[in-house]
Motif scaffolding. Structure first.
Motif, PDB file in Angstrom:
ATOM      1  N   ILE A 173     -24.523 -36.682  11.836  1.00 51.00           N
ATOM      2  CA  ILE A 173     -24.316 -35.402  11.166  1.00 51.00           C
ATOM      3  C   ILE A 173     -25.099 -34.292  11.859  1.00 51.00           C
ATOM      4  N   SER A 174     -26.281 -34.576  12.341  1.00 47.47           N
ATOM      5  CA  SER A 174     -27.063 -33.554  13.042  1.00 47.47           C
ATOM      6  C   SER A 174     -26.399 -33.164  14.365  1.00 47.47           C
ATOM      7  N   ILE A 175     -25.755 -34.116  15.008  1.00 46.03           N
ATOM      8  CA  ILE A 175     -25.025 -33.807  16.244  1.00 46.03           C
ATOM      9  C   ILE A 175     -23.826 -32.917  15.931  1.00 46.03           C
ATOM     10  N   ILE A 176     -23.150 -33.190  14.831  1.00 44.99           N
ATOM     11  CA  ILE A 176     -22.021 -32.355  14.425  1.00 44.99           C
ATOM     12  C   ILE A 176     -22.493 -30.935  14.137  1.00 44.99           C
ATOM     13  N   MET A 177     -23.620 -30.792  13.463  1.00 47.86           N
ATOM     14  CA  MET A 177     -24.143 -29.449  13.162  1.00 47.86           C
ATOM     15  C   MET A 177     -24.531 -28.709  14.437  1.00 47.86           C
ATOM     16  N   LEU A 178     -25.119 -29.408  15.384  1.00 48.69           N
ATOM     17  CA  LEU A 178     -25.481 -28.785  16.660  1.00 48.69           C
ATOM     18  C   LEU A 178     -24.237 -28.324  17.412  1.00 48.69           C
ATOM     19  N   LEU A 179     -23.203 -29.149  17.435  1.00 56.77           N
ATOM     20  CA  LEU A 179     -21.950 -28.765  18.077  1.00 56.77           C
ATOM     21  C   LEU A 179     -21.300 -27.580  17.373  1.00 56.77           C
ATOM     22  N   ALA A 180     -21.408 -27.517  16.054  1.00 57.10           N
ATOM     23  CA  ALA A 180     -20.827 -26.396  15.312  1.00 57.10           C
ATOM     24  C   ALA A 180     -21.512 -25.087  15.685  1.00 57.10           C
ATOM     25  N   VAL A 181     -22.835 -25.101  15.794  1.00 57.98           N
ATOM     26  CA  VAL A 181     -23.563 -23.898  16.173  1.00 57.98           C
ATOM     27  C   VAL A 181     -23.217 -23.488  17.601  1.00 57.98           C
ATOM     28  N   LEU A 182     -23.167 -24.453  18.511  1.00 53.24           N
ATOM     29  CA  LEU A 182     -22.832 -24.139  19.901  1.00 53.24           C
ATOM     30  C   LEU A 182     -21.404 -23.619  20.033  1.00 53.24           C
ATOM     31  N   ALA A 183     -20.474 -24.188  19.282  1.00 58.28           N
ATOM     32  CA  ALA A 183     -19.088 -23.718  19.324  1.00 58.28           C
ATOM     33  C   ALA A 183     -18.991 -22.290  18.779  1.00 58.28           C
ATOM     34  N   PHE A 184     -19.727 -22.012  17.717  1.00 56.64           N
ATOM     35  CA  PHE A 184     -19.716 -20.662  17.164  1.00 56.64           C
ATOM     36  C   PHE A 184     -20.287 -19.652  18.150  1.00 56.64           C
TER      37      PHE A 184
END
Length: 100
Positions: free
Chosen positions: A63-74
């Motif tokens: 889940i933390s990896i998903i959150m990191l990817l979400a921030v980077l994608a944004f």
């Protein structure tokens, strides 16, 4: 009854096929806006694949990896949008610069 792991594996296969279609749009896209939207969709699909793997492996550590990817994608999408609008990402105002 269908096993839940089989459903998740089928979902992973479907998302991977969707990612192939999105990758085609990123490479071939007729405009820069199509490529930017494709990159954003590719990031969302990658987050979906990681979430499905997390459910398949029965772990919550992805889940933390998903959150990191979400921030980077944004951040990537907003940087591309600003570049498309103004032609530069970081603006330097040379007239109001204060050097001491």
């Amino acid at each position: 009854m269908i096993n839940m792991d089989l459903i998740i594996i089928i979902a992973l296969i479907l998302v991977s096929f969707a990612m192939l279609g999105i990758l085609y749009r990123v490479i071939k896209g007729p405009t820069l806006a199509d490529r930017v939207v494709g990159l954003d969709a590719l990031g969302i699909s990658l987050m979906a694949m990681i979430a499905l793997f997390s459910v398949l492996l029965n772990t919550k550590y992805f889940i933390s990896i998903i959150m990191l990817l979400a921030v980077l994608a944004f951040l990537g999408t907003t940087a591309f949008a600003k570049f498309m609008q103004k032609g530069e990402i970081v603006e330097y105002d040379r007239n109001n610069r204060t050097d001491h």
